[in-house]
Design an enzyme around this catalytic site. Structure first.
Site, mmCIF file in Angstrom:
data_model
loop_
_atom_site.group_PDB
_atom_site.id
_atom_site.type_symbol
_atom_site.label_atom_id
_atom_site.label_comp_id
_atom_site.label_asym_id
_atom_site.label_seq_id
_atom_site.Cartn_x
_atom_site.Cartn_y
_atom_site.Cartn_z
ATOM 1 N N ASP A 76 -0.373 7.362 -8.899
ATOM 2 C CA ASP A 76 0.484 6.780 -8.154
ATOM 3 C C ASP A 76 1.529 6.302 -9.151
ATOM 4 O OD1 ASP A 76 -1.178 4.821 -9.225
ATOM 5 O OD2 ASP A 76 -2.104 4.121 -7.595
ATOM 6 N N ASP A 145 -8.627 -4.941 -1.983
ATOM 7 C CA ASP A 145 -8.288 -4.881 -0.594
ATOM 8 C C ASP A 145 -8.907 -3.315 -0.161
ATOM 9 O OD1 ASP A 145 -6.410 -2.977 -1.672
ATOM 10 O OD2 ASP A 145 -4.705 -3.839 -0.459
ATOM 11 N N HIS A 147 -8.128 -0.574 -1.614
ATOM 12 C CA HIS A 147 -7.425 0.811 -1.903
ATOM 13 C C HIS A 147 -7.758 1.769 -2.900
ATOM 14 C CE1 HIS A 147 -4.611 -1.598 -5.003
ATOM 15 N NE2 HIS A 147 -5.309 -0.990 -5.563
ATOM 16 N N GLU A 152 -3.185 1.930 0.659
ATOM 17 C CA GLU A 152 -3.577 0.458 1.166
ATOM 18 C C GLU A 152 -4.205 0.590 2.608
ATOM 19 O OE1 GLU A 152 -3.370 -1.721 -1.026
ATOM 20 O OE2 GLU A 152 -1.576 -1.934 -2.122
HETATM 21 P P1 PGA Z 1 -7.678 -2.753 -11.559
HETATM 22 O O1 PGA Z 1 -6.980 -1.964 -10.609
HETATM 23 O O2 PGA Z 1 -8.480 -1.500 -12.644
HETATM 24 O O3 PGA Z 1 -6.547 -3.471 -12.631
HETATM 25 O O4 PGA Z 1 -8.680 -3.526 -11.148
HETATM 26 C C1 PGA Z 1 -7.640 -0.919 -9.864
HETATM 27 C C2 PGA Z 1 -6.956 -0.720 -8.692
HETATM 28 O O5 PGA Z 1 -6.077 -1.567 -8.102
HETATM 29 O O6 PGA Z 1 -6.951 0.535 -8.249
#
Ligand code: PGA
Length: 248
Positions: A76, A145, A147, A152
């Site tokens: 992304d 959450d 995702h 999302e």
């Molecule tokens: P993080 O993000 O590694 O900074 O916890 C993970 C994500 O949002 O996929």
């Protein structure tokens, strides 16, 4: 890389998990190199995979691991950030991996942060993945959450690369890096759930207590779009690499 010889959930110390993950990446690269073929690696950003990239850079420098035959596709990118914006995922990848190994930059792909036509940009990205034969190994993180990528809650199993709105909790988690939530982009371009599930192997890494609840839900909960990571339950070759805090 077969499903039966690998644990589905691996719990260990963070450094050991990252080293196991680096082993898998290295094995894939070397196997494909021996066949004179490219290894297609799906990459994640965020704080979780940074130690993985550090280990891969170390292997490149100290052990001669070459990335010449590696093709990369990131999950992304934030909307509206130029590639050289310090918080863009383009810049993140350059800093943590691409700028430090011998990968051919013309074969490193990320969804664009800026585009004139979102559908065309999304279709182009999907077509590129197909052109290289699909993703061999996809590295994933998970958001609080649920995702994966920026899919999302509400993202269905059939979703493909597209423009999405970021959830509030995702923007909150990014706020400190951006110097306040008001500076966090509201949208992004992400691979879809279906795009991710087409990877031949998936490894999701989660570390820290903040992920415990969502990891539990993702692995054991009912498969549904309220927690998009639950769709990984339907993928026959997914492993979960968890530290003790995330595993609970
Ligand atoms: P993080 O993000 O590694 O900074 O916890 C993970 C994500 O949002 O996929």
């Amino acid at each position: 890389m077969d499903n039966f010889t690998k644990p589905k959930v691996l719990v260990g110390k963070k450094a050991d998990l990252m080293s196991r993950l680096a082993d898998e990446v290295e094995m894939g690269i070397r196997m494909r190199a021996a066949e004179n073929r490219g290894f297609v690696l799906g990459l994640a950003t965020g704080s979780t995979p940074i130690p993985l990239y550090q280990e891969l850079v170390r292997r490149h420098r100290e052990e001669g691991l070459s990335f010449q035959n590696v093709i990369t596709f990131n999950l992304d990118e934030y909307e509206g950030l130029a590639p050289d914006h310090p918080k863009s995922y383009h810049a993140y990848m350059e800093k943590h991996l691409f700028g430090q190994v011998d990968v051919r930059l013309e074969r490193t792909f990320l969804p664009p942060g800026n585009y004139e036509d979102e559908n065309r940009a999304a279709q182009y990205y999907e077509a590129k993945i197909r052109e290289f034969g699909g993703i061999d190994l996809q590295i994933l993180g998970i958001g609080r959450d649920g995702h994966i990528g920026f899919n999302e809650p509400g993202s269905g199993r059939e979703t493909r690369t597209r423009r999405v709105a970021l959830a509030e909790v995702t923007r909150e988690d990014a706020a400190s890096g951006f110097g306040g939530i008001e500076n966090v982009p509201t949208h992004a371009m992400t691979m879809g759930v279906a795009t991710i599930l087409e990877a031949r192997r998936i490894i999701l890494i989660a570390t820290g207590e903040g992920k415990r609840e969502v990891v539990q839900e993702a692995i054991n909960g009912m498969v549904n779009s309220a927690v998009p990571a639950t769709f990984l339950q339907d993928h026959s070759n997914t492993a979960w690499y968890l530290d003790a805090a995330a595993a609970g």
